[in-house]
Design an enzyme around this catalytic site. Structure first.
Site, PDB file in Angstrom:
ATOM      1  N   ASN A   9       0.818  -1.084   0.321  1.00 31.25           N
ATOM      2  CA  ASN A   9       0.156   0.473  -0.068  1.00 31.25           C
ATOM      3  C   ASN A   9       0.749   1.100  -0.082  1.00 31.25           C
ATOM      4  O   ASN A   9       1.875   1.535   0.836  1.00 31.25           O
ATOM      5  CB  ASN A   9      -1.425  -0.558   1.368  1.00 31.25           C
ATOM      6  CG  ASN A   9      -2.259   1.285   2.168  1.00 31.25           C
ATOM      7  OD1 ASN A   9      -2.041   2.471   0.766  1.00 31.25           O
ATOM      8  ND2 ASN A   9      -2.301   1.157   2.438  1.00 31.25           N
ATOM      9  N   LYS A  11       0.516   4.486  -0.760  1.00 31.88           N
ATOM     10  CA  LYS A  11      -0.648   5.483   0.428  1.00 31.88           C
ATOM     11  C   LYS A  11      -0.490   5.984  -0.468  1.00 31.88           C
ATOM     12  O   LYS A  11      -0.540   6.347  -1.755  1.00 31.88           O
ATOM     13  CB  LYS A  11       0.136   5.741   1.151  1.00 31.88           C
ATOM     14  CG  LYS A  11       0.055   4.102   2.394  1.00 31.88           C
ATOM     15  CD  LYS A  11      -0.134   4.402   4.259  1.00 31.88           C
ATOM     16  CE  LYS A  11      -0.079   3.195   5.048  1.00 31.88           C
ATOM     17  NZ  LYS A  11      -0.216   3.332   5.833  1.00 31.88           N
ATOM     18  N   HIS A  95      -9.667   0.990   4.759  1.00 30.75           N
ATOM     19  CA  HIS A  95      -8.147   1.284   5.707  1.00 30.75           C
ATOM     20  C   HIS A  95      -8.728   1.762   7.057  1.00 30.75           C
ATOM     21  O   HIS A  95      -9.202   2.209   7.505  1.00 30.75           O
ATOM     22  CB  HIS A  95      -7.148   1.785   4.556  1.00 30.75           C
ATOM     23  CG  HIS A  95      -6.203   1.639   5.851  1.00 30.75           C
ATOM     24  ND1 HIS A  95      -5.296   2.474   6.096  1.00 30.75           N
ATOM     25  CD2 HIS A  95      -4.515   0.478   4.830  1.00 30.75           C
ATOM     26  CE1 HIS A  95      -4.459   2.381   6.649  1.00 30.75           C
ATOM     27  NE2 HIS A  95      -3.612   1.179   5.844  1.00 30.75           N
ATOM     28  N   GLU A  97      -7.275   4.505   7.875  1.00 32.85           N
ATOM     29  CA  GLU A  97      -6.756   6.278   7.755  1.00 32.85           C
ATOM     30  C   GLU A  97      -7.984   6.273   7.395  1.00 32.85           C
ATOM     31  O   GLU A  97      -8.082   7.493   6.871  1.00 32.85           O
ATOM     32  CB  GLU A  97      -5.978   5.967   6.664  1.00 32.85           C
ATOM     33  CG  GLU A  97      -4.619   5.800   7.410  1.00 32.85           C
ATOM     34  CD  GLU A  97      -2.843   5.677   7.012  1.00 32.85           C
ATOM     35  OE1 GLU A  97      -2.777   5.179   5.392  1.00 32.85           O
ATOM     36  OE2 GLU A  97      -2.279   4.368   7.543  1.00 32.85           O
ATOM     37  N   GLU A 165      -4.998  -5.087  10.422  1.00 33.48           N
ATOM     38  CA  GLU A 165      -3.658  -4.063  10.767  1.00 33.48           C
ATOM     39  C   GLU A 165      -4.665  -3.501  12.361  1.00 33.48           C
ATOM     40  O   GLU A 165      -5.509  -2.340  12.048  1.00 33.48           O
ATOM     41  CB  GLU A 165      -4.416  -3.067   9.164  1.00 33.48           C
ATOM     42  CG  GLU A 165      -3.280  -3.498   8.054  1.00 33.48           C
ATOM     43  CD  GLU A 165      -3.231  -2.598   7.785  1.00 33.48           C
ATOM     44  OE1 GLU A 165      -2.183  -2.986   6.890  1.00 33.48           O
ATOM     45  OE2 GLU A 165      -3.942  -1.599   7.255  1.00 33.48           O
ATOM     46  N   GLY A 171       2.372   1.896  10.665  1.00 32.63           N
ATOM     47  CA  GLY A 171       3.603   3.378  10.593  1.00 32.63           C
ATOM     48  C   GLY A 171       4.174   3.608  12.053  1.00 32.63           C
ATOM     49  O   GLY A 171       4.662   4.355  12.546  1.00 32.63           O
ATOM     50  N   SER A 211       4.059  -2.027  10.412  1.00 32.30           N
ATOM     51  CA  SER A 211       4.766  -1.899  10.307  1.00 32.30           C
ATOM     52  C   SER A 211       4.834  -3.462   9.910  1.00 32.30           C
ATOM     53  O   SER A 211       6.043  -4.104  10.862  1.00 32.30           O
ATOM     54  CB  SER A 211       5.083  -2.276  12.226  1.00 32.30           C
ATOM     55  OG  SER A 211       4.983  -0.434  12.338  1.00 32.30           O
TER      56      SER A 211
HETATM   57  P1  13P Z   1       3.025   0.472   7.757  1.00 29.36           P
HETATM   58  O1  13P Z   1       3.365  -0.801   7.182  1.00 29.36           O
HETATM   59  O2  13P Z   1       4.167   1.846   7.634  1.00 29.36           O
HETATM   60  O3  13P Z   1       2.711  -0.195   9.444  1.00 29.36           O
HETATM   61  O4  13P Z   1       1.589   0.763   7.148  1.00 29.36           O
HETATM   62  C1  13P Z   1       1.186  -0.490   7.607  1.00 29.36           C
HETATM   63  C2  13P Z   1      -0.714   0.187   6.346  1.00 29.36           C
HETATM   64  O5  13P Z   1      -1.080   0.918   6.582  1.00 29.36           O
HETATM   65  C3  13P Z   1      -0.827  -0.747   4.897  1.00 29.36           C
HETATM   66  O6  13P Z   1      -1.557  -0.881   4.780  1.00 29.36           O
END
Ligand code: 13P
Length: 256
Positions: A9, A11, A95, A97, A165, A171, A211
């Site tokens: 992803n 982002k 997601h 976010e 997740e 992150g 992560s």
């Molecule tokens: P990270 O791997 O940066 O923690 O992000 C995970 C994520 O949100 C994947 O969709």
């Protein structure tokens, strides 16, 4: 045996030149690795270019969001047929976010997942609890609610992929331990089994995200109900993404 799936992803990262460089590095890095499906999910405006960049490679293309209507007056949105047109086979939906910053809720996400699956895309549907919810011992309740949102929408399981997740692991560099992740994945599979039946539930991939790095991927992927990873930060570094894919490929070869 479920084929592991590693999805990146991106982002809101990468200019076109950077995106081309990243894909070139991924293609190079995964040469010779088999037994694992790989999906990249760049921002919308790179989809056509990235479809070209992965042409004649096993890498597949996904988007990070989709609208539930096929077309219409929805400024700024992109529909499932448009994503298919751009070469997508997958789409990430729900997601955290999107839930947190764009107020996407269960009923909306159910419509999106149903539209994506009906339109022929594989929906990577994200579920997971916040730190506050985990500390209040509400992880199962939250994950159950997220999963039941799509189950209630009568989404067929065939094109459904779940990504667990935990929000506190995204992150942050703080990963769920393999045991913590496995416990939730097994819970998700049991939920799927009670709706779709055991054989269908056994075929659904449940990815872990939060992560995931080259250093922890193998231990996570070794868990019986962890069928791959949804990778954020590490998917932007070709060597790291390739190392995670390699860990999945190695695991698939050992366990087959
Ligand atoms: P990270 O791997 O940066 O923690 O992000 C995970 C994520 O949100 C994947 O969709």
């Amino acid at each position: 045996m479920r084929t592991p799936l590693i999805a990146g992803n991106w982002k809101m990262h990468k200019t076109l030149a950077e995106a081309r460089e990243l894909v070139g590095g991924i293609r190079e890095g995964i040469k010779g690795i088999g037994g694992v499906e790989v999906v990249i999910c760049p921002p919308f405006h790179h989809l056509f270019a990235m479809a070209k960049a992965i042409d004649d490679s096993p890498v597949m293309l996904g988007a990070q969001n989709a609208h539930y209507e096929a077309q219409g007056a929805f400024t700024g949105e992109v529909s499932v047929p448009m994503l298919k047109d751009a070469g997508c086979t997958h789409v990430i939906l729900g997601h955290s976010e999107r839930r947190q910053y764009f107020a996407e809720d269960g009923p909306l996400l159910a419509k999106k997942v149903r539209a994506a699956v009906a339109g022929g895309l594989n929906a990577i549907f994200c579920v997971g609890e916040t730190l506050q919810e985990r500390e209040a011992d509400r992880t199962r309740r939250i994950v159950e609610r997220h999963i039941s949102d799509v189950i209630k929408a009568d989404v067929p399981a065939e094109r459904l992929i779940i990504a667990y997740e935990p929000v506190w692991a995204i992150g942050t560099g703080r990963t769920a331990t393999p045991d913590q992740a496995q416990e939730v994945h097994a819970f998700v599979r049991a939920m799927l089994a009670s709706t779709y039946g055991q054989p269908t539930a056994e075929a659904v991939r449940i990815l872990y995200g939060g992560s995931v790095k080259p250093g922890n991927a193998a231990d996570l992927l070794a868990q019986p109900d962890i069928d791959g990873a949804l990778v954020g930060g590490a998917c932007l570094v070709p060597a790291d993404f390739a190392a995670i894919i390699k860990a999945a490929g190695t695991w698939a070869a050992v366990s087959s």
